[in-house]
Design a protein around this motif. Sequence first.
Motif, mmCIF file in Angstrom:
data_model
loop_
_atom_site.group_PDB
_atom_site.id
_atom_site.type_symbol
_atom_site.label_atom_id
_atom_site.label_comp_id
_atom_site.label_asym_id
_atom_site.label_seq_id
_atom_site.Cartn_x
_atom_site.Cartn_y
_atom_site.Cartn_z
ATOM 1 N N SER A 89 0.930 -1.268 0.221
ATOM 2 C CA SER A 89 -0.165 -0.218 0.108
ATOM 3 C C SER A 89 0.840 1.367 0.199
ATOM 4 C CB SER A 89 -0.824 -0.053 1.381
ATOM 5 O OG SER A 89 -0.137 -0.019 2.277
ATOM 6 N N ASP A 107 -1.651 6.239 -5.824
ATOM 7 C CA ASP A 107 -1.839 5.506 -4.738
ATOM 8 C C ASP A 107 -2.764 4.219 -5.228
ATOM 9 O OD1 ASP A 107 -0.017 7.000 -3.807
ATOM 10 O OD2 ASP A 107 -1.518 8.082 -2.366
ATOM 11 N N GLY A 111 -2.021 -0.070 -4.315
ATOM 12 C CA GLY A 111 -2.750 -0.562 -3.307
ATOM 13 C C GLY A 111 -4.015 -1.457 -3.813
ATOM 14 N N VAL A 112 -4.491 -1.133 -4.780
ATOM 15 C CA VAL A 112 -5.669 -1.860 -5.516
ATOM 16 C C VAL A 112 -5.450 -2.431 -6.694
ATOM 17 C CG1 VAL A 112 -8.045 -1.934 -5.792
ATOM 18 C CG2 VAL A 112 -7.033 -0.358 -4.045
ATOM 19 N N SER A 137 -6.607 -3.315 6.478
ATOM 20 C CA SER A 137 -6.419 -2.262 7.682
ATOM 21 C C SER A 137 -7.694 -1.644 8.008
ATOM 22 C CB SER A 137 -5.240 -1.247 7.204
ATOM 23 O OG SER A 137 -5.474 -0.127 8.042
ATOM 24 N N LEU A 150 -4.762 6.287 1.827
ATOM 25 C CA LEU A 150 -4.542 5.172 2.457
ATOM 26 C C LEU A 150 -6.027 4.518 2.865
ATOM 27 C CD1 LEU A 150 -2.640 2.864 3.543
ATOM 28 C CD2 LEU A 150 -2.631 3.733 5.899
ATOM 29 N N GLN A 153 -7.461 3.462 -0.269
ATOM 30 C CA GLN A 153 -6.717 1.960 -1.015
ATOM 31 C C GLN A 153 -7.463 0.793 -0.160
ATOM 32 O OE1 GLN A 153 -2.352 2.202 -1.377
ATOM 33 N NE2 GLN A 153 -2.754 4.238 -0.426
ATOM 34 N N LYS A 154 -7.536 0.857 1.134
ATOM 35 C CA LYS A 154 -7.886 -0.314 1.821
ATOM 36 C C LYS A 154 -9.262 -0.757 1.882
ATOM 37 C CE LYS A 154 -3.694 -1.479 3.625
ATOM 38 N NZ LYS A 154 -2.984 -2.720 2.918
ATOM 39 N N LEU A 157 -9.457 -2.303 -1.447
ATOM 40 C CA LEU A 157 -8.718 -3.611 -1.515
ATOM 41 C C LEU A 157 -9.850 -4.692 -0.972
ATOM 42 C CD1 LEU A 157 -5.859 -5.163 -1.766
ATOM 43 C CD2 LEU A 157 -5.927 -4.710 0.777
#
Length: 224
Positions: A89, A107, A111-112, A137, A150, A153-154, A157
Amino acid sequence: MSQPVIVVVGAGPGVGASVARRYGREGYAAALVSRPAEALEALGKQLQAEGITTGWTPVDVTDQQGLTEAITRFGGFADGIDVLHFNPSAFRQKHPLDLSVDELLEDVALGVGGLLTAVQAARPFMKAGARVTATGSMAADQPWNEAASLGVQKAGLRNLVHSLDATLAPDGIRAVSLTVRGSLGRGTPFDADYVADALYAAAHQPDESWRSEVPFTGGPTTGA
């Protein structure tokens, strides 16, 4: 290759290394992918010295062609991929009023998007019983505004893992993300080794009670 194989995308000294070691104890060979060539080679040689069959390829996870080629080589050499673990990530300390659209997309591509590329490349080498795992996360649910990308991204994801699991399940392949609900730190309940144990346990859930998202609240995992 007679050994089962795990491919770790985003293999660094923390969770990525711990995941490779956790599967190595179970007799898996580890194939490592990450961008910093010198650090990746050092990790690979360290795992080899510990008795784990290890190969590695330095590549930028956002390089779709490079990542696809690396995973294809691993899968072809081993004649199969049993586990694909996705770890990377991007941390960019910018709140939403400072974060540009280009930075956000950059980003998310790591991360994805990297997970999408990795799974598409690995799929031809995955048979029934294979697994896709990802390090998630709590930022997906509780984003810190000072690192806004972030959380995006999470959340993305985890959403993608749900879709991957639904798509792969008819072929006997399952996907799961582990939502780490704390800050990683050696010697804490969120030690990378504990996270690796939890990821291993999540990958070995019974099919009849499979969950494509598993929370991790810290500490040792029973039965890991």
